[in-house]
Motif scaffolding. Sequence first.
Motif, mmCIF file in Angstrom:
data_model
loop_
_atom_site.group_PDB
_atom_site.id
_atom_site.type_symbol
_atom_site.label_atom_id
_atom_site.label_comp_id
_atom_site.label_asym_id
_atom_site.label_seq_id
_atom_site.Cartn_x
_atom_site.Cartn_y
_atom_site.Cartn_z
ATOM 1 N N VAL A 89 0.841 -1.209 0.000
ATOM 2 C CA VAL A 89 0.000 0.000 0.000
ATOM 3 C C VAL A 89 0.869 1.249 0.000
ATOM 4 O O VAL A 89 0.616 2.210 -0.758
ATOM 5 N N ARG A 90 1.885 1.284 0.823
ATOM 6 C CA ARG A 90 2.767 2.451 0.876
ATOM 7 C C ARG A 90 3.503 2.633 -0.450
ATOM 8 O O ARG A 90 3.680 3.766 -0.923
ATOM 9 N N ALA A 91 3.937 1.528 -1.046
ATOM 10 C CA ALA A 91 4.625 1.627 -2.332
ATOM 11 C C ALA A 91 3.681 2.153 -3.412
ATOM 12 O O ALA A 91 4.086 2.941 -4.274
ATOM 13 N N ASN A 92 2.415 1.733 -3.378
ATOM 14 C CA ASN A 92 1.442 2.222 -4.356
ATOM 15 C C ASN A 92 1.206 3.726 -4.202
ATOM 16 O O ASN A 92 0.996 4.428 -5.193
ATOM 17 N N VAL A 93 1.230 4.208 -2.973
ATOM 18 C CA VAL A 93 1.072 5.651 -2.750
ATOM 19 C C VAL A 93 2.235 6.411 -3.382
ATOM 20 O O VAL A 93 2.039 7.455 -4.030
ATOM 21 N N ILE A 94 3.446 5.889 -3.224
ATOM 22 C CA ILE A 94 4.616 6.542 -3.818
ATOM 23 C C ILE A 94 4.504 6.569 -5.336
ATOM 24 O O ILE A 94 4.817 7.581 -5.992
ATOM 25 N N VAL A 95 4.057 5.476 -5.931
ATOM 26 C CA VAL A 95 3.888 5.431 -7.389
ATOM 27 C C VAL A 95 2.866 6.475 -7.836
ATOM 28 O O VAL A 95 3.076 7.196 -8.824
ATOM 29 N N ALA A 96 1.764 6.599 -7.103
ATOM 30 C CA ALA A 96 0.740 7.581 -7.458
ATOM 31 C C ALA A 96 1.249 9.003 -7.297
ATOM 32 O O ALA A 96 0.952 9.887 -8.122
ATOM 33 N N VAL A 97 2.033 9.259 -6.248
ATOM 34 C CA VAL A 97 2.566 10.607 -6.014
ATOM 35 C C VAL A 97 3.556 10.977 -7.116
ATOM 36 O O VAL A 97 3.584 12.138 -7.577
ATOM 37 N N ARG A 98 4.372 10.052 -7.555
ATOM 38 C CA ARG A 98 5.288 10.334 -8.663
ATOM 39 C C ARG A 98 4.510 10.746 -9.912
ATOM 40 O O ARG A 98 4.875 11.706 -10.607
ATOM 41 N N ALA A 180 9.410 -2.412 -3.817
ATOM 42 C CA ALA A 180 8.292 -2.043 -2.950
ATOM 43 C C ALA A 180 8.784 -1.642 -1.564
ATOM 44 O O ALA A 180 8.266 -0.687 -0.960
ATOM 45 N N ASN A 181 9.783 -2.336 -1.044
ATOM 46 C CA ASN A 181 10.325 -1.979 0.269
ATOM 47 C C ASN A 181 11.026 -0.624 0.227
ATOM 48 O O ASN A 181 10.925 0.167 1.168
ATOM 49 N N LYS A 182 11.728 -0.329 -0.869
ATOM 50 C CA LYS A 182 12.366 0.981 -0.995
ATOM 51 C C LYS A 182 11.329 2.094 -1.039
ATOM 52 O O LYS A 182 11.481 3.146 -0.403
ATOM 53 N N ASP A 183 10.254 1.865 -1.807
ATOM 54 C CA ASP A 183 9.201 2.881 -1.891
ATOM 55 C C ASP A 183 8.486 3.054 -0.554
ATOM 56 O O ASP A 183 8.077 4.163 -0.194
ATOM 57 N N ALA A 184 8.317 1.952 0.188
ATOM 58 C CA ALA A 184 7.683 2.047 1.501
ATOM 59 C C ALA A 184 8.534 2.877 2.463
ATOM 60 O O ALA A 184 8.003 3.649 3.275
ATOM 61 N N GLU A 185 9.844 2.740 2.384
ATOM 62 C CA GLU A 185 10.726 3.562 3.211
ATOM 63 C C GLU A 185 10.645 5.030 2.790
ATOM 64 O O GLU A 185 10.672 5.934 3.632
ATOM 65 N N VAL A 191 6.138 11.409 4.203
ATOM 66 C CA VAL A 191 4.707 11.277 4.461
ATOM 67 C C VAL A 191 4.042 12.631 4.678
ATOM 68 O O VAL A 191 2.892 12.844 4.271
ATOM 69 N N GLU A 192 4.747 13.583 5.304
ATOM 70 C CA GLU A 192 4.151 14.890 5.553
ATOM 71 C C GLU A 192 3.953 15.663 4.249
ATOM 72 O O GLU A 192 2.904 16.278 4.029
ATOM 73 N N ALA A 193 4.954 15.632 3.369
ATOM 74 C CA ALA A 193 4.817 16.297 2.075
ATOM 75 C C ALA A 193 3.722 15.649 1.241
ATOM 76 O O ALA A 193 2.961 16.330 0.538
#
Length: 203
Positions: A89-98, A180-185, A191-193
């Motif tokens: 889930v966290r990795a998917n958020v990073i992909v969407a933000v990019r 996925a683990n890198k994106d989760a980190e 997270v604030e941005a």
Amino acid sequence: MGCTTSTPSVTTPSAGGGPTQSLQPMAEANGSAGIDRELERAKNEEEGKVKLLLLGAGESGKSTIFKQMRILYGTPRTEEDLRMHGVVVRANVIVAVRKLCTHLRNLGLEPELDKEAGESAAAFEDAEGVDPSGMSPRAAYDELIAYLVDNTATEPIARDNPDMDQKDWVGNSPRAGLQANKDAEAFLRHVEAIRILWQVSPF
């Protein structure tokens, strides 16, 4: 020319002192019977399973139904399963933000973020008198572009809560994969941005 070994045959006298018979065929018969019993048990176990065939066109919901059935009637999720889903889930958020930041730049909407910053500050002043985040949408966008899209940042981002890693129950999951683990980190670091940019109203 080769050589092989042979299994000696053990004989026992028959009743009444007659001809002898070998124990090897008896052992083979017992082994065959055991195999037959194991095959029969596996057959009965397989017949007891309920199998469901889902047919339908692409994107018709077959995988969704399967996942719902597994959630309702499957085995409970283990802690490792939950950790893996958290990482994904966290990795998917990073992909969407990019993608979001890339589209903002390609569409030339960056100046709109400055307007959004003024409106957000005025709204917080009317409601609470202070902006709780201390970061404008433009600053959040610049941070995400530098660290997640262009990778031009040379210094690690300062964390507001350095103890977050110790309190985080998700952590890493080998089953989720390296990327996925890198994106989760990265999610935890920015997270604030992400939260600030995600709350920007449509232009």
